[in-house]
Design a protein around this motif. Structure first.
Motif, PDB file in Angstrom:
ATOM      1  N   GLN A 149       0.941  -1.288  -0.248  1.00 14.56           N
ATOM      2  CA  GLN A 149       0.177  -0.275   0.029  1.00 14.56           C
ATOM      3  C   GLN A 149       1.338   1.552  -0.134  1.00 14.56           C
ATOM      4  OE1 GLN A 149      -3.497   0.395  -0.096  1.00 14.56           O
ATOM      5  NE2 GLN A 149      -3.677  -2.492  -0.138  1.00 14.56           N
TER       6      GLN A 149
ATOM      7  N   THR B  85       2.191   4.376   0.767  1.00 14.25           N
ATOM      8  CA  THR B  85       2.837   5.966   2.014  1.00 14.25           C
ATOM      9  C   THR B  85       1.935   6.294   2.455  1.00 14.25           C
ATOM     10  OG1 THR B  85       4.901   5.470   2.203  1.00 14.25           O
ATOM     11  CG2 THR B  85       4.124   7.579   3.702  1.00 14.25           C
TER      12      THR B  85
ATOM     13  N   ASN C  61      -1.635   6.577   0.835  1.00 11.51           N
ATOM     14  CA  ASN C  61      -3.053   5.744   1.735  1.00 11.51           C
ATOM     15  C   ASN C  61      -3.397   6.166   3.194  1.00 11.51           C
ATOM     16  OD1 ASN C  61      -5.006   2.960   2.562  1.00 11.51           O
ATOM     17  ND2 ASN C  61      -4.838   2.439   0.735  1.00 11.51           N
TER      18      ASN C  61
ATOM     19  N   ASN D 161      -5.835   4.432   5.446  1.00  6.63           N
ATOM     20  CA  ASN D 161      -5.195   3.395   6.699  1.00  6.63           C
ATOM     21  C   ASN D 161      -4.089   2.565   6.355  1.00  6.63           C
ATOM     22  OD1 ASN D 161      -8.237   3.339   6.226  1.00  6.63           O
ATOM     23  ND2 ASN D 161      -8.013   1.876   4.040  1.00  6.63           N
ATOM     24  N   GLU D 162      -3.002   2.886   5.552  1.00  5.14           N
ATOM     25  CA  GLU D 162      -1.542   2.186   6.325  1.00  5.14           C
ATOM     26  C   GLU D 162      -0.878   3.019   7.008  1.00  5.14           C
ATOM     27  OE1 GLU D 162       2.098   0.111   4.484  1.00  5.14           O
ATOM     28  OE2 GLU D 162       0.074  -0.016   4.461  1.00  5.14           O
ATOM     29  N   GLN D 163      -0.900   4.424   7.072  1.00  2.00           N
ATOM     30  CA  GLN D 163      -1.033   5.301   7.623  1.00  2.00           C
ATOM     31  C   GLN D 163      -1.289   5.212   9.528  1.00  2.00           C
ATOM     32  OE1 GLN D 163      -0.956   9.798   7.138  1.00  2.00           O
ATOM     33  NE2 GLN D 163      -1.008   9.988   4.790  1.00  2.00           N
ATOM     34  N   ASN D 164      -2.549   4.888   9.082  1.00  5.36           N
ATOM     35  CA  ASN D 164      -3.004   4.659  10.337  1.00  5.36           C
ATOM     36  C   ASN D 164      -2.735   3.502  11.411  1.00  5.36           C
ATOM     37  OD1 ASN D 164      -4.520   6.567  10.469  1.00  5.36           O
ATOM     38  ND2 ASN D 164      -6.581   5.430   9.451  1.00  5.36           N
ATOM     39  N   GLN D 165      -2.112   2.730  10.156  1.00  3.92           N
ATOM     40  CA  GLN D 165      -1.871   1.307  11.073  1.00  3.92           C
ATOM     41  C   GLN D 165      -0.232   1.257  10.741  1.00  3.92           C
ATOM     42  OE1 GLN D 165      -2.886  -1.796   8.205  1.00  3.92           O
ATOM     43  NE2 GLN D 165      -5.184  -1.664   8.110  1.00  3.92           N
ATOM     44  N   LYS D 166       0.629   2.190  10.013  1.00  5.11           N
ATOM     45  CA  LYS D 166       2.307   2.361  10.267  1.00  5.11           C
ATOM     46  C   LYS D 166       2.963   3.185  10.681  1.00  5.11           C
ATOM     47  CE  LYS D 166       3.245  -2.034   7.316  1.00  5.11           C
ATOM     48  NZ  LYS D 166       4.162  -1.934   5.912  1.00  5.11           N
TER      49      LYS D 166
ATOM     50  N   SER E 164       5.243   4.878   7.804  1.00  5.27           N
ATOM     51  CA  SER E 164       4.499   5.965   7.261  1.00  5.27           C
ATOM     52  C   SER E 164       4.057   6.668   7.516  1.00  5.27           C
ATOM     53  CB  SER E 164       3.718   4.765   6.374  1.00  5.27           C
ATOM     54  OG  SER E 164       3.630   3.723   5.875  1.00  5.27           O
ATOM     55  N   ARG E 165       3.491   7.204   8.714  1.00  2.00           N
ATOM     56  CA  ARG E 165       3.156   8.724   9.126  1.00  2.00           C
ATOM     57  C   ARG E 165       4.693   9.430   9.380  1.00  2.00           C
ATOM     58  NH1 ARG E 165       0.167   4.835  13.112  1.00  2.00           N
ATOM     59  NH2 ARG E 165       1.438   5.619  14.673  1.00  2.00           N
TER      60      ARG E 165
END
Length: 201
Positions: free
Chosen positions: A3, A5, A7, A9-14, A17-18
């Motif tokens: 996914q 960075t 995205n 959803n990706e940010q919320n999980q990793k 990514s944030r």
């Protein structure tokens, strides 16, 4: 499937990514500040960066080829910017006596005035950093230095004059040491841009 960075959803999980998105926001702030400074002087952002670089670096680094590597641009692009600076009498050519085809760039008095003022374009970025605790500053610097070093090793960032890429630097058992200064270095003393830097082989 991997996914992006960006995205949400990706940010919320990793957290990685944030962090990347946070760095992108900071880079945008630098672009805005640099653009504002360039408009004020009727120059392009890269022309302002060239003036600032020449102001703070030795003559042998102020050549078109070196500037192209420094800013990850083609020689043609840098040459176009330098031509404008020469026409505006902000820089002058210093011909190499051993090679008349080669020259370095130096600032004229007007170029120095603009470069000196423009070099403070990012000062508003420093103010919030000053509010961080010493531990936060140390952790941030350490993480950024490692990130820059890895980006340099992967070829994304070209020239680096930081301790980690210097022939004088060594690290043993977590202790940083400079063989030129003959002294251990604290993590907060690791340099990002050292005038005595010599690229390690």
């Amino acid at each position: 499937m991997k996914q992006s960075t960006f995205n949400l959803n990706e940010q919320n999980q990793k957290i990685e990514s944030r962090i990347v998105v946070a760095l992108e926001r900071i880079s945008e702030a630098f672009r805005v500040l640099l653009w504002n400074e360039s408009k004020e002087n009727a120059l392009s952002p890269i022309q302002i960066q060239i003036l600032i670089f020449i102001h703070f670096h030795s003559l042998e680094k102020c050549k078109v080829g070196y500037l192209a590597d420094e800013f990850n641009m083609t020689k043609a692009t840098i040459s176009d910017s330098v031509r404008v600076l020469l026409n505006k009498a902000l820089v002058s050519k210093e011909t190499d006596p051993t090679d008349t085809r080669s020259y370095s760039l130096s600032l004229t008095s007007e170029g120095k005035n603009i470069a000196k003022k423009a070099s403070f374009f990012a000062s508003s970025m420093q103010q919030p950093i000053e509010k961080l605790t010493e531990a936060q500053k140390k952790a941030m610097l350490n993480g950024l230095l490692k990130l820059i070093h890895d980006l340099n090793k992967s070829g994304i960032i070209t020239i680096q004059r930081m301790c980690f890429t210097c022939s004088f630097y060594k690290a043993e058992n977590g202790i940083h040491y400079c063989n030129l200064l003959k002294t251990p270095l604290a993590e907060t003393e690791i340099r990002v841009d050292c005038p005595e830097h010599q690229m390690a082989k």
